[in-house]
Motif scaffolding. Sequence first.
Motif, PDB file in Angstrom:
ATOM      1  N   ALA A   1       0.978  -1.317   0.230  1.00  0.00           N
ATOM      2  CA  ALA A   1       0.150  -0.064   0.058  1.00  0.00           C
ATOM      3  C   ALA A   1       1.363   1.433   0.343  1.00  0.00           C
ATOM      4  CB  ALA A   1      -1.015  -0.207   1.243  1.00  0.00           C
ATOM      5  N   GLU A   2       2.008   1.063   0.690  1.00  0.00           N
ATOM      6  CA  GLU A   2       3.343   2.390   0.810  1.00  0.00           C
ATOM      7  C   GLU A   2       3.510   2.911  -0.864  1.00  0.00           C
ATOM      8  OE1 GLU A   2       6.335   1.505   3.359  1.00  0.00           O
ATOM      9  OE2 GLU A   2       4.338   1.944   5.174  1.00  0.00           O
ATOM     10  N   MET A   3       3.553   1.744  -1.373  1.00  0.00           N
ATOM     11  CA  MET A   3       4.043   1.997  -3.103  1.00  0.00           C
ATOM     12  C   MET A   3       3.107   2.714  -4.074  1.00  0.00           C
ATOM     13  SD  MET A   3       6.911   1.149  -3.016  1.00  0.00           S
ATOM     14  CE  MET A   3       7.346   1.354  -4.470  1.00  0.00           C
ATOM     15  N   ALA A   4       1.955   2.080  -3.380  1.00  0.00           N
ATOM     16  CA  ALA A   4       0.892   2.564  -4.594  1.00  0.00           C
ATOM     17  C   ALA A   4       0.158   3.924  -3.247  1.00  0.00           C
ATOM     18  CB  ALA A   4      -0.311   1.635  -4.187  1.00  0.00           C
ATOM     19  N   SER A   5       1.295   4.620  -3.618  1.00  0.00           N
ATOM     20  CA  SER A   5       0.800   6.357  -2.326  1.00  0.00           C
ATOM     21  C   SER A   5       1.252   7.063  -4.274  1.00  0.00           C
ATOM     22  CB  SER A   5       1.351   6.615  -1.896  1.00  0.00           C
ATOM     23  OG  SER A   5       2.547   6.637  -1.538  1.00  0.00           O
ATOM     24  N   SER A   6       0.574   8.576  -4.447  1.00  0.00           N
ATOM     25  CA  SER A   6       1.030   8.722  -4.864  1.00  0.00           C
ATOM     26  C   SER A   6       2.512   9.338  -5.672  1.00  0.00           C
ATOM     27  CB  SER A   6      -0.172   9.972  -5.618  1.00  0.00           C
ATOM     28  OG  SER A   6      -0.233  10.977  -3.762  1.00  0.00           O
ATOM     29  N   THR A   7       3.165   9.998  -4.808  1.00  0.00           N
ATOM     30  CA  THR A   7       3.978  10.228  -4.303  1.00  0.00           C
ATOM     31  C   THR A   7       5.140   8.759  -3.629  1.00  0.00           C
ATOM     32  OG1 THR A   7       4.164  11.005  -1.971  1.00  0.00           O
ATOM     33  CG2 THR A   7       4.166  12.609  -4.220  1.00  0.00           C
ATOM     34  N   PRO A   8       5.381   7.832  -4.579  1.00  0.00           N
ATOM     35  CA  PRO A   8       6.690   6.408  -4.489  1.00  0.00           C
ATOM     36  C   PRO A   8       8.075   7.077  -3.877  1.00  0.00           C
ATOM     37  CG  PRO A   8       6.084   7.246  -6.894  1.00  0.00           C
ATOM     38  CD  PRO A   8       5.122   7.958  -6.265  1.00  0.00           C
ATOM     39  N   PRO A   9       7.760   5.952  -3.158  1.00  0.00           N
ATOM     40  CA  PRO A   9       8.768   6.192  -1.864  1.00  0.00           C
ATOM     41  C   PRO A   9      10.363   6.789  -2.729  1.00  0.00           C
ATOM     42  CG  PRO A   9       8.114   3.979  -1.474  1.00  0.00           C
ATOM     43  CD  PRO A   9       7.121   4.983  -1.931  1.00  0.00           C
ATOM     44  N   LEU A  10      11.629   6.391  -2.181  1.00  0.00           N
ATOM     45  CA  LEU A  10      12.886   6.867  -2.590  1.00  0.00           C
ATOM     46  C   LEU A  10      13.884   6.083  -1.754  1.00  0.00           C
ATOM     47  CD1 LEU A  10      13.108   9.961  -5.542  1.00  0.00           C
ATOM     48  CD2 LEU A  10      12.672   8.000  -5.852  1.00  0.00           C
ATOM     49  N   LEU A  11      13.596   5.862  -0.707  1.00  0.00           N
ATOM     50  CA  LEU A  11      14.353   5.836  -0.023  1.00  0.00           C
ATOM     51  C   LEU A  11      13.643   4.381   0.841  1.00  0.00           C
ATOM     52  CD1 LEU A  11      15.476   8.810   2.272  1.00  0.00           C
ATOM     53  CD2 LEU A  11      16.535   7.649   0.323  1.00  0.00           C
TER      54      LEU A  11
END
Lengths: 330, 280, 318
Positions: free
Chosen positions: B44-54
Amino acid sequence: MVKNHANQFVNWNKVPNASADKAEFYPWKWNMASTPDGSDTVGLGTDTGPESICYRTDLLKQAGLPTDSATLAKDWSTWDGFINYGKQYEASATKPSGSHFLDSAASIFSAAVYQGNEAYDNASGTPDVENSDGVKSAWKYTTDATSAKITAGLEQFSDPWNKAFSSGAFAAVACPTWMMGYIQGQAGDAGSGKWSVSPVMPGGGSNWGGSWLGVPTASKHQAAAIALVEWLSSKDNQVKMWTDGGHWPSNQEAAADPAVSGATSAYFSNAPVGQIYGQIAGQMKIPPIGFYDTQIQNAITTQLTNIETKGTSPDSAWKAALDAIKQVTG
Amino acid sequence: MSRTRRLHTTLDATRWTYALVGLITIVSIFPLYYTIVMASHTNAEMASSTPPLLPNGSFFSNVHKALQLAPLNKGLINSVVVAGCITLGTVGLCTLAGFAFAKLRFRGSNVLLAVCIGTMMVPTQMGVIPLYMLMAKWGLAGHLSSVILPTLVTAFGVFFMRQYISKAVPDELIEAAYMDGASTTKVFLSVVLPAVRPAMAVLGMLTFLQAWNDFFWPLIVLNSQNPTVQVAFQSLATGYAPQQSIIMAGTLYGTIPVLLVFALLGRQIVGGIMEGAVKG
Amino acid sequence: MVTISAEPATGEISRRRLRRHRPTSRGSRIAYVYILPFFVVFAAFSVYPWLDTAWVSLHDVRLSTYHQQTWIGLDNYKNLLTNHFFWHAFFNTLTIGIISAVPQLCVALWIAHLLNHRLRGRTFFRVAILLPYATSLAAATVIFLELFNPRTGIIDWALHLVHLPRVDWQGSKWPSQVAIASIVMWRWTGYNALIYLAGLQAVDRELYAAAAVDGAGKWAQFRHVTLPGLRPTIIFTIVVSTIGSAQLFGEPLLYHNGMPDGGTSGQYQTLGLLMYQQGWTNDRLGLASATAWTMFVIILLAVVVNLLIARRRERRAR
């Protein structure tokens, strides 16, 4: 498949418990695993896939549309009503920007095509897409939806589609029972309580998916395998399949069990999912399943994406679909 | 003028060289880095509109879920065995054959070499069904040998060693050895082998990776009781409800041995390529 | 390492000696032993499957009913040659192949040349360039799909920044082919660079020194020392890349979620995908076998053409 390989599987009509086994299952589920004359049955049913519509209550509310089950039962009982509702969503000034009503036209097509007398095969078991009533009406509803532009045009089971469950790019999706688990996996805990299940399926009932368990005749421990399959398909285990895994039983007795029929889902806003899906399962029409159904449906839904995203005209999309289907059927 | 020219021939690195090489490294590594990012977040975290970079902390829980869904550990061990055997066999046997085609003259050598290269041109997917039936008949289906044997000697390896040996081993060296009374085998062992160590190292590394990454044939001939790691990945990716983060975590877990080999032996293998030639 | 310029006097003596002892006739028998393992493996595991595939291509066979085979002669091949899906896939394979292979080999050569310098930490860099090949193809394709996503990808965002129109990297034909070519390039450039690097080591450093003494600058050294020394390696990579491009399968497969149709309009379906789709998805094994053999002929022609061009260049260079 049954016709081609029946002699490689144990025939359930001939096992010691044959009549008891047969009585447990929905007749149509038993027939789907049998040869046309019924003499040979290769598998006992596991799950089935009665379909409803899963929707985001928060998004529909934000668009100012009614979400109570009485209104939805009325509005969404036919495809025309469902599409009209979708038009209102698109036209709403308060809906989230960039959001569309339905995930893909394929949601409509793959459900509607099985709501007629014939789907992709005619009664004699050969593929006949152009003359099928199910295909014709499904295509009509689908093109209505695409010209009204109520879909997000996403390819089902692709990565952007997976992400859209949490991003809100669409507010509704065709929802066989197993899709509930899929949604929870994709949207995670953040989605809990934002989803619900429609009390009716537009057009009546429809089935998507479902399996059988069989025993190959080459098995070295046939008696034990048969006993195992019977046990796995028994009422109690099929009830467990629902409560633990969200798969709707094909065992009639299991479906009638209160643990199944009375089930609700907290994730889906406490909707009475047992009752909803039970009702829909009872209304399902089961047109004959063809050998190449999957490929044919794929050929058509691929072209639907072209209509939605590339502005291809429905007529040329239809021709392209027939072309691709010919590559399958030869 | 000529003195400064000569200095340039020793290929000293300039700032520009470092910058370019650094850029290339970043481009090469970035997807692997991003795989780590994906594997350490929840789906679910990956699907958020600003994908994480770290990277985040969910890597181990994702791996745990992946291990429950697919036989990754068994797959890892099997892949090490399979890739190791194929690498040893390929490097040894292809060097022999490459030497024969490059330096020995025998009747039909041109035709046989053409046939050898020709075998690379047949699309691999097509032969799998009859090959599977062959394996089943010989009782090898489901065993690791069914994956090891068909690629024990590859046309790619033979062709590669042949090209390298034809240029890297001077004819004069071989002839000198012959004149000293050496047999062909001794010539191979004492003259050719030392000279082609860099190529053998490269072929070994490429073969190991190729064998490790091969998924089509193992998918057909092996089963979930005895999978290679790629086959185990398939069962991750084709579940009822695949979750990207878990798939990435499993994939990363299955790539760790390869990365370890790189980290530990990379110095030896790749360094060997360099040192072999610097001595004038 | 022996210096190549042997003095004339010793040369004549060794040549006379050579005429008396012919190492070639001594070596010939054992050469067959050396090449035997390859041909044994080939005969055992490849010949029968290929012949069987050729046989199947002359029949109407479905994968689901493999043992029911109806003889139809060359009909499968006729079907292929008049089938627009086949020609479509053929031209896609050609264009994706050229876009991905040509820049890739040039860049690989340049990278190998860079890594041939005396760099600090050079082992790290050399290992790093092989990491793309070690990264799982599925993971890499997922990431590239993210980068090229028309809605949320970085590349279209960057285009937007410089006021260029957004590109549909999945739906449109040329952009999707460029995207796939870039995955192929990313994956295989390091691989080829390493092969070139191994080849570069075989080039005697003293030749560079000699060329410098003759007044050759860096570019002239590259043309007259590096390239000729690398010739067999370059030919090798061209042949292998041609074969690999013609069989391109994994990257375009995963670009559309594991479906072999090459996009919703087949915009990047390669011959390899077509064959897989015919055989496994559409169940038509006979047709797929015919495609496989047609691919073989195409690849054979392509490689022969490549080698002829290479030989003509070599003759002209002399």
